[in-house]
Design a protein around this motif. Structure first.
Motif, PDB file in Angstrom:
ATOM      1  N   SER A 265     -14.922  19.650   3.040  1.00 19.78           N
ATOM      2  CA  SER A 265     -13.669  20.251   3.108  1.00 19.78           C
ATOM      3  C   SER A 265     -12.719  20.554   4.742  1.00 19.78           C
ATOM      4  O   SER A 265     -11.357  20.486   4.524  1.00 19.78           O
ATOM      5  N   ALA A 266     -12.917  19.117   5.284  1.00 22.30           N
ATOM      6  CA  ALA A 266     -12.661  18.731   6.513  1.00 22.30           C
ATOM      7  C   ALA A 266     -11.293  17.872   6.477  1.00 22.30           C
ATOM      8  O   ALA A 266     -11.227  17.222   5.291  1.00 22.30           O
ATOM      9  N   PRO A 267      -9.523  18.559   6.134  1.00 26.02           N
ATOM     10  CA  PRO A 267      -8.751  18.203   6.201  1.00 26.02           C
ATOM     11  C   PRO A 267      -8.717  16.327   7.111  1.00 26.02           C
ATOM     12  O   PRO A 267      -9.409  16.537   8.298  1.00 26.02           O
ATOM     13  N   THR A 268      -7.911  15.698   6.827  1.00 21.72           N
ATOM     14  CA  THR A 268      -7.205  14.385   7.343  1.00 21.72           C
ATOM     15  C   THR A 268      -7.138  14.491   8.347  1.00 21.72           C
ATOM     16  O   THR A 268      -5.442  15.048   8.262  1.00 21.72           O
ATOM     17  N   PRO A 269      -6.952  14.213   9.699  1.00 23.72           N
ATOM     18  CA  PRO A 269      -6.213  14.620  10.655  1.00 23.72           C
ATOM     19  C   PRO A 269      -4.902  14.349  10.967  1.00 23.72           C
ATOM     20  O   PRO A 269      -4.425  13.091  10.101  1.00 23.72           O
ATOM     21  N   PRO A 270      -3.487  15.199  11.046  1.00 26.28           N
ATOM     22  CA  PRO A 270      -1.927  14.866  10.816  1.00 26.28           C
ATOM     23  C   PRO A 270      -2.007  14.037  11.275  1.00 26.28           C
ATOM     24  O   PRO A 270      -0.665  12.600  10.311  1.00 26.28           O
ATOM     25  N   TRP A 271      -2.607  12.935  11.934  1.00 23.01           N
ATOM     26  CA  TRP A 271      -1.668  11.870  12.760  1.00 23.01           C
ATOM     27  C   TRP A 271      -2.210  10.845  11.810  1.00 23.01           C
ATOM     28  O   TRP A 271      -1.252   9.756  11.558  1.00 23.01           O
ATOM     29  N   MET A 272      -2.887  10.515  11.415  1.00 17.88           N
ATOM     30  CA  MET A 272      -3.450   9.602  10.533  1.00 17.88           C
ATOM     31  C   MET A 272      -3.346   9.840   9.484  1.00 17.88           C
ATOM     32  O   MET A 272      -2.712   8.694   8.788  1.00 17.88           O
ATOM     33  N   LYS A 273      -3.025  10.828   8.986  1.00 24.01           N
ATOM     34  CA  LYS A 273      -1.935  10.820   7.264  1.00 24.01           C
ATOM     35  C   LYS A 273      -0.637  10.248   7.232  1.00 24.01           C
ATOM     36  O   LYS A 273      -0.073   9.758   6.312  1.00 24.01           O
ATOM     37  N   ARG A 274      -0.143  10.801   8.659  1.00 16.46           N
ATOM     38  CA  ARG A 274       1.250  10.332   8.666  1.00 16.46           C
ATOM     39  C   ARG A 274       1.383   8.956   8.876  1.00 16.46           C
ATOM     40  O   ARG A 274       2.007   8.335   8.355  1.00 16.46           O
ATOM     41  N   ARG A 275       0.386   8.265   9.787  1.00 15.97           N
ATOM     42  CA  ARG A 275       0.039   6.282   9.783  1.00 15.97           C
ATOM     43  C   ARG A 275       0.344   5.954   8.351  1.00 15.97           C
ATOM     44  O   ARG A 275       0.621   4.996   7.965  1.00 15.97           O
ATOM     45  N   LEU A 276      -0.562   6.510   7.641  1.00 19.60           N
ATOM     46  CA  LEU A 276      -1.660   6.253   6.707  1.00 19.60           C
ATOM     47  C   LEU A 276      -0.053   5.795   5.539  1.00 19.60           C
ATOM     48  O   LEU A 276       0.444   5.168   4.656  1.00 19.60           O
ATOM     49  N   GLU A 277       0.115   7.395   5.568  1.00 16.89           N
ATOM     50  CA  GLU A 277       1.656   7.681   4.427  1.00 16.89           C
ATOM     51  C   GLU A 277       3.011   6.376   4.680  1.00 16.89           C
ATOM     52  O   GLU A 277       3.938   6.222   4.322  1.00 16.89           O
ATOM     53  N   GLY A 278       2.741   6.440   6.426  1.00 12.81           N
ATOM     54  CA  GLY A 278       4.138   5.898   6.797  1.00 12.81           C
ATOM     55  C   GLY A 278       3.760   4.237   6.084  1.00 12.81           C
ATOM     56  O   GLY A 278       4.533   2.540   6.198  1.00 12.81           O
ATOM     57  N   SER A 279       2.199   3.763   6.804  1.00 13.19           N
ATOM     58  CA  SER A 279       2.290   2.712   6.363  1.00 13.19           C
ATOM     59  C   SER A 279       2.250   2.464   4.714  1.00 13.19           C
ATOM     60  O   SER A 279       1.785   1.071   3.904  1.00 13.19           O
ATOM     61  N   GLY A 280       2.164   3.142   3.371  1.00 12.07           N
ATOM     62  CA  GLY A 280       2.629   2.570   2.512  1.00 12.07           C
ATOM     63  C   GLY A 280       1.331   3.205   1.787  1.00 12.07           C
ATOM     64  O   GLY A 280       1.100   2.921   0.169  1.00 12.07           O
ATOM     65  N   MET A 281       0.277   4.126   2.352  1.00 11.36           N
ATOM     66  CA  MET A 281      -0.873   4.327   1.407  1.00 11.36           C
ATOM     67  C   MET A 281      -1.171   6.151   1.254  1.00 11.36           C
ATOM     68  O   MET A 281      -0.341   6.661   2.929  1.00 11.36           O
ATOM     69  N   ARG A 282      -1.586   6.214  -0.051  1.00 14.35           N
ATOM     70  CA  ARG A 282      -1.227   8.105  -0.141  1.00 14.35           C
ATOM     71  C   ARG A 282      -3.167   8.520  -0.060  1.00 14.35           C
ATOM     72  O   ARG A 282      -3.521   7.673  -0.229  1.00 14.35           O
ATOM     73  N   SER A 283      -2.747   9.303   1.439  1.00 12.47           N
ATOM     74  CA  SER A 283      -3.760  10.250   1.523  1.00 12.47           C
ATOM     75  C   SER A 283      -4.725  10.647   0.261  1.00 12.47           C
ATOM     76  O   SER A 283      -4.090  11.282  -0.540  1.00 12.47           O
ATOM     77  N   ILE A 284      -6.317  10.910   0.223  1.00 12.14           N
ATOM     78  CA  ILE A 284      -6.396  11.006  -0.620  1.00 12.14           C
ATOM     79  C   ILE A 284      -7.767  12.549  -0.063  1.00 12.14           C
ATOM     80  O   ILE A 284      -7.416  13.595  -0.923  1.00 12.14           O
ATOM     81  N   SER A 285      -8.767  12.341   0.342  1.00 16.44           N
ATOM     82  CA  SER A 285      -9.814  12.971   1.163  1.00 16.44           C
ATOM     83  C   SER A 285      -9.774  12.294   2.922  1.00 16.44           C
ATOM     84  O   SER A 285      -9.831  11.331   2.995  1.00 16.44           O
ATOM     85  N   LEU A 286     -10.960  13.106   3.486  1.00 16.71           N
ATOM     86  CA  LEU A 286     -11.086  12.367   4.928  1.00 16.71           C
ATOM     87  C   LEU A 286     -11.850  11.081   4.949  1.00 16.71           C
ATOM     88  O   LEU A 286     -11.641  10.084   5.198  1.00 16.71           O
TER      89      LEU A 286
END
Length: 866
Positions: A265-286
């Motif tokens: 259940s550990a979430p993806t860190p917000p900074w990582m999620k932001r970078r992934l989505e800014g790079s065009g990838m959808r956040s799925i799971s940690l």
């Protein structure tokens, strides 16, 4: 196309504090990474952190319950009075009143509030508005409304998303917090520079362009924790590739690591999620996000398996007949014998279960799920050709395949796997298992001999030896002196494209600056103009366009299905087409041998889109290979080929005559108040063919043709050159062809060998004929001939019999019936006669009439109808 988030790039190369996306694009384009698009900030306006102070549920008549909330959005944004709320209920510091329909938050939660004036993704502007009996002075946002996820059912509660409450303050700028104000640069990467599909590669290129300090995070020495050495108890991996493609083993390195005890259940860190989505990838799971993050960062694709669902040993092998795989996109795929697979060994059956297609996509059976606690990490290096073919065969252009088919650094797997382990331990609470496996059979790239004067000779810029050697060392090459002005260049592991001197020259020119290459405009020789053939081709195209046909340009690639649709027999010369070694589409690997095979597809596409009346033509090349032709030689680079080499090259090039073809379907003349209109028929196709021949200046004849596909056997004419050569055909298309292509009934077409027509033209300029001042004489003839006698043969007889006084002959009537007899037809012609130097006498006309009747009787057995 890769998307670049600036602050992430700053972890690889030192960037100016005021660097914009436009500035980054300008720097990268200097070294050949072109700007594709600058994506603007996702959100503008006052988007802030808010704390919910009060929440009052209010049931509505429609059965829905809304929440009337008081939210603290900071002293600079709070209101001291809220319409409809008692002043005693408004805190001393003020608040905002907001209506919200979600119910997954409560009093005290820290949320994101868009205040009036905010513009959310999609151009959604926020304003104060009255709703449900209140004035909602803003909006509490979900992740979908912010454009950072797909969840629209509930509000984004920042503390549940991984943010520390101690770092959050009401009124704080949420745009900066969530990274929604960053411009993102999308770049275009050429196929030979796969390393630029990573922040590591783009950072290196920015350093080449600007001289900024670069830190290579793909090196072991720059890791916080160096990767451990392989252990005997590492997860077992075997490579079984007895029949590699093109002699290259499908997998030459395979690293596995294990992380146990991850909190699912550990979430993806917000900074990582932001970078992934800014790079065009959808956040799925940690676990998945971490592998994607490291792939984007370093360029090494990785895969995470649920360890509980994988049985050792992993076997990398080719697919067997009949094997199938359900990939992560929930599509079941039939595997090909060339597909390289990742398999495991349940119940001791070695390599019996397929886990995924190597370097392309994993399977659904072993994917990381919501209950996964132990993860097996794969970091491997696969053959470029194998991955590219599998990805194209299954139409799976995955992010991993994009990188592997362009070439991935074989030194990266251990480094990338360690980065994944570190991130999962840090953010997932897991423990790194000491067991490590690293199957490594990689070898260094082959050195390339380079004449240091070659860049100067090819680019026209004076590069001295120091500049050439220094540039190659700058991009990571090792350069050794080989004597006599030659150096031995060993490319770095991340540049598998540097295999020949020309590629090294390109690097020197690129890094030194394309702007150094002088622009020299070649001198245009005067007085030559267009050739006779060029003028004739333009005249043909212009004539067809003036006749109402639309010129089109179709791709010259066809497949066997296209030839089958035309009904071509197995021994037809048009089936002996040239096959491309690397076609753009697997279903069209052949170069067309005629124009109709592609022009009919253009007509079909237009008809399928509602254009029932079609009249199109094309002038283009066809390819006619000859069996047993020699292979083309490999010509040298940087020097002029010898005459013998050029002759060998010319001999290997197949004939490519230029053809002209047209298709007409539907109405030739539309119906309206002026009349019923007229459908296109075989005569329109024949008229177009004659128009082409007339513009070229060749007097062609026509004769019936009963056996050439794709034309109707009873409504097709062969167009014949003066020497008897058939230059093409015109007429109605075969009904089966029309049915196969979905074209209207009775559609017609023509195709002519324009090169043959041009060769048959005498090349002499057309001389103007003087206009006679004397009157013309007109005679009509009605001949009875056999029903199978072509009208063109009768016309030829009339022309031959009329002699030099003939000015024009035209067919004006065709009649059949009992009056002319069974198996007979009557053809009526008008003949116009004129002399240049006198008025024709009755004797002159009588002599011509007798000659016409005699010639018609002799040549075609015609009898003058009484």
């Amino acid at each position: 196309m890769p998307r670049i988030v600036t602050d992430w790039l700053g972890e690889h190369v030192e960037l100016p504090a005021d660097l914009t996306a436009a500035g980054l694009a300008a720097a990268l384009v200097k070294v050949g990474l072109e700007e594709e698009e600058i994506l603007p900030a996702a959100v503008t306006g006052p988007l802030v952190v808010g704390r919910v102070l009060a929440q009052t549920p209010e049931p509505q008549k429609n059965g829905k319950t809304i929440n009337w909330c008081l939210v603290d959005v900071g002293p600079e944004h709070n209101a001291s009075q809220i319409k409809g709320v008692d002043d005693d209920d408004v805190p001393d510091g003020g608040a905002r009143g907001v209506v919200c329909g979600a119910h997954n938050f409560g009093v005290g939660d820290l949320v994101v509030v868009s205040l009036p004036g905010t513009v959310l993704p999609g151009g959604f502007a926020i304003a104060a508005r009255k709703t449900y009996g209140h004035v909602s002075d803003g909006m509490i946002c979900s992740v979908r409304e912010l454009g950072i996820g797909d969840d629209h059912d509930g509000i984004l509660v920042l503390t549940r998303a991984g943010f520390d409450a101690a770092d959050l303050t009401p009124g704080q700028d949420a745009i900066a917090l969530l990274g929604l104000g960053d411009e993102v640069l999308e770049i275009n990467v050429t196929p030979d520079r796969g390393y630029a599909f990573s922040y590591r590669g783009v950072g290196r290129e920015y350093a080449h362009s600007t001289g900024a300090p670069f830190t290579d995070r793909g090196l072991v020495e720059n890791l916080g924790t160096p990767p451990p050495a392989p252990t005997a108890d590492g997860f077992a991996v075997e490579v079984d590739d007895a029949a590699p493609i093109h002699g290259a083993v499908g997998c030459d390195r395979f690293v596995t690591r294990v992380v146990r005890g991850i909190d699912p259940s550990a979430p993806t860190p917000p900074w990582m999620k932001r970078r992934l989505e800014g790079s065009g990838m959808r956040s799925i799971s940690l676990a998945v996000d971490v592998t994607n993050y490291v792939m984007l960062d370093l360029g090494q694709p990785l895969h995470a398996y649920d360890l509980a669902e994988v049985a050792a040993p992993i076997v990398v092998r080719r697919a067997a007949a009949g094997e199938r795989l359900t990939t992560l996109d929930d599509v079941e795929r039939a595997l090909d014998a060339e597909d390289l697979l990742i398999t495991d060994s349940p119940d001791g059956a070695r390599g019996s279960r397929v886990l995924g297609m190597a370097g392309v996509m994993g399977g659904a059976s072993s994917e990381v799920g919501g209950a996964t606690t132990d993860v097996l990490i794969e970091a491997a290096h696969f053959d470029q050709v194998s991955v590219a073919r599998t990805a194209r065969r299954h139409r799976l252009p995955s992010e991993a395949a994009k990188r592997f088919e362009r070439g991935v650094d074989p030194r990266l797997p251990a480094v990338a796997a360690q980065r994944v382990v570190d991130l999962l331990v840090e953010h997932g609470g897991g423990t790194a298992d000491p067991a490590v496996s690293d199957l490594d059979t990689t070898s260094a790239l082959a050195p390339v001999r380079l004449d240091v004067t070659l860049p100067t000779r090819l680019a026209g810029v004076d590069y001295d030896r120091a500049a050439v050697v220094g540039t190659l060392e700058q991009i990571g090459c090792t350069v050794a002196d080989a004597g006599e002005g030659v150096v031995l260049v060993t490319p770095p592991s991340w540049r598998p494209d540097l295999t020949e001197p020309a590629a090294l020259v390109e690097e020197v020119v690129r890094i030194q600056g394309y702007d150094q290459i002088p622009s020299v405009l070649p001198a245009a020789p005067g007085g030559r103009g267009l050739t006779d053939d060029q003028r004739a081709r333009r005249s043909v195209a212009r004539a067809l366009a003036e006749a109402g046909l639309v010129e089109v340009l179709s791709y010259p690639f066809v497949g066997t299905a296209d030839l089958d649709a035309l009904g071509l027999p197995a021994d037809d010369v048009r089936r002996a087409a040239l096959r491309l070694a690397n076609p753009l589409a697997d279903d069209r690997p052949l170069m067309r041998a005629d124009l109709l095979s592609t022009l009919l597809e253009v007509a079909r596409r237009n008809v399928s889109r509602g254009l029932g009346d079609v009249a199109v033509f094309e002038v283009g090349l066809v390819t006619r290979p000859v069996a047993g032709a020699p292979a083309a030689p490999q010509l040298p680079v940087g020097v002029r080929p010898s005459d013998a080499e050029l002759e060998a090259l010319a001999a290997a090039v197949p004939a490519q005559p230029r053809h002209v073809a047209g298709v007409l379907a539907g109405a030739a003349q539309p119906a309206g108040w002026w009349g019923a209109g007229r459908p296109a028929d075989w005569s329109d196709a024949l008229d177009a063919a004659r128009l082409v021949a007339g513009r070229v200046g060749v007097d062609v004849t026509v004769r019936p043709d009963t056996g050439t596909m794709p034309w109707h056997p009873g409504r097709c004419a062969a167009v014949v050159l003066p020497d008897g050569t058939v230059a093409g055909h015109a007429g109605e298309l075969h009904p089966k062809v029309l049915e196969a292509l979905g074209l209207p009934a009775r559609a017609v077409a023509f195709e002519l060998d324009l090169s043959a027509l041009l060769a048959a033209a005498d090349g002499e300029p057309v001389a103007a004929r003087p206009v006679s001042a004397f009157p013309a004489a007109r005679e009509d003839f009605a001949f009875v001939v056999g029903a199978d006698v072509p009208a063109a043969d009768v016309r030829s007889a009339v022309v031959a019999g009329a002699g030099e006084l003939l000015e024009e002959v035209s067919l004006f009537d065709v009649f059949t019936g009992p009056q002319v007899g069974e198996g007979k037809k009557s053809l009526a012609y008008t003949v116009r006669l004129r002399a240049a130097d006198r008025t024709l006498s009755a004797d002159d006309v009588r002599a011509v009439r007798d000659g016409v009747v005699a010639a018609a009787a002799e040549r075609v057995g015609a009898v003058l109808r009484g």
